[in-house]
Each structure stands twice: as C-alpha cells, then as structure tokens.
Design a protein around this motif. Structure first.
Motif, mmCIF file in Angstrom:
data_model
loop_
_atom_site.group_PDB
_atom_site.id
_atom_site.type_symbol
_atom_site.label_atom_id
_atom_site.label_comp_id
_atom_site.label_asym_id
_atom_site.label_seq_id
_atom_site.Cartn_x
_atom_site.Cartn_y
_atom_site.Cartn_z
ATOM 1 N N THR A 267 -107.117 13.744 89.052
ATOM 2 C CA THR A 267 -107.770 13.621 90.377
ATOM 3 C C THR A 267 -106.988 14.412 91.421
ATOM 4 O O THR A 267 -106.915 14.025 92.579
ATOM 5 C CB THR A 267 -107.869 12.135 90.783
ATOM 6 N N GLY A 268 -106.373 15.485 90.981
ATOM 7 C CA GLY A 268 -105.790 16.434 91.926
ATOM 8 C C GLY A 268 -104.446 16.052 92.492
ATOM 9 O O GLY A 268 -103.953 16.692 93.411
ATOM 10 N N GLU A 269 -103.835 15.004 91.973
ATOM 11 C CA GLU A 269 -102.463 14.692 92.399
ATOM 12 C C GLU A 269 -101.570 14.758 91.159
ATOM 13 O O GLU A 269 -102.025 15.144 90.079
ATOM 14 C CB GLU A 269 -102.431 13.310 93.086
ATOM 15 N N GLN A 270 -100.317 14.394 91.286
ATOM 16 C CA GLN A 270 -99.465 14.497 90.093
ATOM 17 C C GLN A 270 -98.508 13.309 90.011
ATOM 18 O O GLN A 270 -98.273 12.626 91.013
ATOM 19 C CB GLN A 270 -98.679 15.808 90.104
ATOM 20 N N ALA A 271 -97.974 13.098 88.825
ATOM 21 C CA ALA A 271 -97.055 11.973 88.590
ATOM 22 C C ALA A 271 -95.950 11.990 89.640
ATOM 23 O O ALA A 271 -95.400 13.035 89.970
ATOM 24 C CB ALA A 271 -96.461 12.087 87.195
ATOM 25 N N GLY A 272 -95.732 10.837 90.249
ATOM 26 C CA GLY A 272 -94.660 10.710 91.241
ATOM 27 C C GLY A 272 -95.117 11.067 92.642
ATOM 28 O O GLY A 272 -94.413 10.799 93.614
#
Ligand SMILES: Cn1cnc2c(O)nc(N)nc21
Length: 280
Positions: free
Chosen positions: A228-233
């Motif tokens: 969804t266009g974000e990343q881990a952390g």
C-alpha cells in the motif's frame, strides 16, 4: 462484530477495542545513553503512551524482526527487568514480549501482568510458567520466531491453517494446565506470512472467533504495507487504516507504536460498530 463476551478477568476494558503500546527496550531503540538514561527514557515513553490512551504497554528486549539476532538471556533480563520494575507502579498493566521462560518468570516476579509469547507457548517450560502463574498470555502464531527469511513457508489457506495451528497450540497449552480463559490468540502478522496473506488475515479476522478467545492483531509498521505504498518501519498511514479495519473485523487488542493515532482509529471502528452505545 462485537468483542468477545466480557466475562474474562483480563486487566483491561472488554467492552471496546484495547490499544497496546509497544515499548522496545533494545539498544537500537535508544540514542546512546547510559543504562540509567535508557531506563528513564523507557519509563517516559511508556507514560507518554499511557497519556495518549494506551490500555497496556508491551515491553520487549529482543527484536523479533525477520532475521534478527537472538539476545543472550542475561542481556534480555538486564534490559527488561529494571523497566518492568519501574512500570509496575503505573496505572496500566504491563505485558512482556519474551520467548524465554526464565525471562517470563523474572518479569512476572518484577510485576508484569501479561506474557506475550511470539512462539505461541511451543516451549513446554513457557506453558508451565503460564499454567503456574495463571497470568494472561498472548499465544501468537508463528512457525518460528524470528523467521528465517530463507525459510519459504507456503499456505494454501493462511486463515484456515493459522486458526487450525492456533487451535493445536491452545490444546497443548490446556493439556499443560493453562486455562483457556487466560489465553489471547494472535495470527502473527508477518511471521512467515506474505504481505497478501497479511491482508487476507485482516479481511477474515472474524473467522478467528471460532477459537473463543480474545484476539490481538499486531500489524504496526510491518512489511505488508509495501503493498500500500509504504514500507516496513515507516507505514503510519497504512497502519492506522488497518487498525480501523481490524477493530471493525473483531480484533480485541491492537498492538501499535503510534498510540494516539491508532486510538482514534479504534474509536472510529467502535463507534461504527455501535453508533447508539459508543461512549468516547
Ligand atoms: C513482539 N511482536 C512483534 N509482532 C507481534 C505481533 O504481531 N503480535 C504479538 N503478540 N507480538 C508481536
């Protein structure tokens, strides 16, 4: 979806979705300061999360991120016990995220109220601690923790299989004398599960009601939000959106880093679930 019947003696409200604030006490979660600084800083962060609406604080001394290095028992004890001793005086219950029975016993003696076992009580000694102390225990589904990224785990139906395996863990726990009433179940988002499997679990959370236990959902800033266009952390917005969906789909407890934002999300879900009865 209403919450599990409010008849369990859990140390938090059972008529609304509960927010668990994450308190990592691993060295990488502090700017370099002495031991005393770290403890003071940890207590300050716990208090800030409580002020923001956290109903319970989850203290963890060993990262369970995929591929994380295990921590020696002595080191884990040195990180979490002093913090638990300080937090025990605060007005909200304290959970401790540990895989080790020695640490579990020590933190319960130091005042911890809840055990959070990412290995789902696979260790017989952990089952013994849970049975002997009677504390509430989060039984999280994970084939292994931390997961070896090289270990390709495949599910045909991740929801069905996770529920079945949690059921097996529950039976093993009950055989060891753990009271089902003290168990909180958890699908273990990201533990050997793909991003899409994370969303499948989120969508079909209601099916976990079959196990008859409160359900904890822990998705905060996880890698599933790469979809969804974000990343881990660094996935604050996806986390908040998923919190609302999870709460509306029956999650009883949400385990998050950013408390205020996710308190708002659970309030929206709870108000939508019961527009007449919701109380701010
Ligand atoms: C420690 N930890 C990291 N992720 C988690 C999750 O999803 N659930 C629980 N219970 N603990 C977690």
């Amino acid at each position: 979806i209403q919450h599990s019947e409010p008849d369990r003696n859990l140390p938090w409200p059972q008529d609304r979705t509960v927010v668990m604030g994450i308190l990592n006490v691993t060295p990488d979660s502090f700017h370099d300061g002495g031991r005393y600084e770290r403890i003071k800083d940890a207590v300050a962060r716990a208090e800030a999360m409580i002020d923001a609406g956290a109903d319970v604080i989850d203290v963890g001394g060993e990262s369970t991120r995929p591929g994380a290095d295990p921590v020696e028992i002595e080191e884990e004890l040195d990180r979490v016990v002093p913090v638990v001793e300080e937090l025990a005086d605060l007005e909200v219950p304290i959970s401790v995220d540990t895989r080790r029975p020695e640490v579990a016993r020590a933190v319960i003696d130091a005042g911890a109220d809840v055990l959070n076992d990412v290995e789902g009580l696979q260790d017989p000694e952990m089952r013994r601690v849970a049975a002997e102390t009677g504390v509430p225990v989060v039984l999280m589904h994970s084939i292994e923790a931390p997961v070896d990224p090289e270990n390709e785990i495949h599910y045909d139906d991740v929801v069905e299989e996770t529920i079945r395996e949690l059921g097996d863990r529950l039976l093993a726990a009950e055989k060891a004398g753990v009271d089902r009433e003290q168990v909180i179940i958890d699908p273990g988002i990201g533990f050997g599960k793909t991003a899409r499997e994370g969303f499948e679990l989120l969508d079909r959370l209601a099916e976990f009601e079959a196990l008859g236990c409160p359900l904890l959902f822990g998705h905060s800033h996880k890698s599933m939000f790469g979809l969804t266009g974000e990343q881990a952390g660094a996935a604050p917005n996806s986390t908040i959106a998923a919190t609302a969906i999870a709460a509306r789909n029956g999650a009883d407890i949400i385990r998050v880093h950013d408390v205020a934002e996710n308190v708002a999300a659970v309030n929206v879900a709870d108000a939508a679930a019961d527009p007449e009865g919701f109380e701010p």
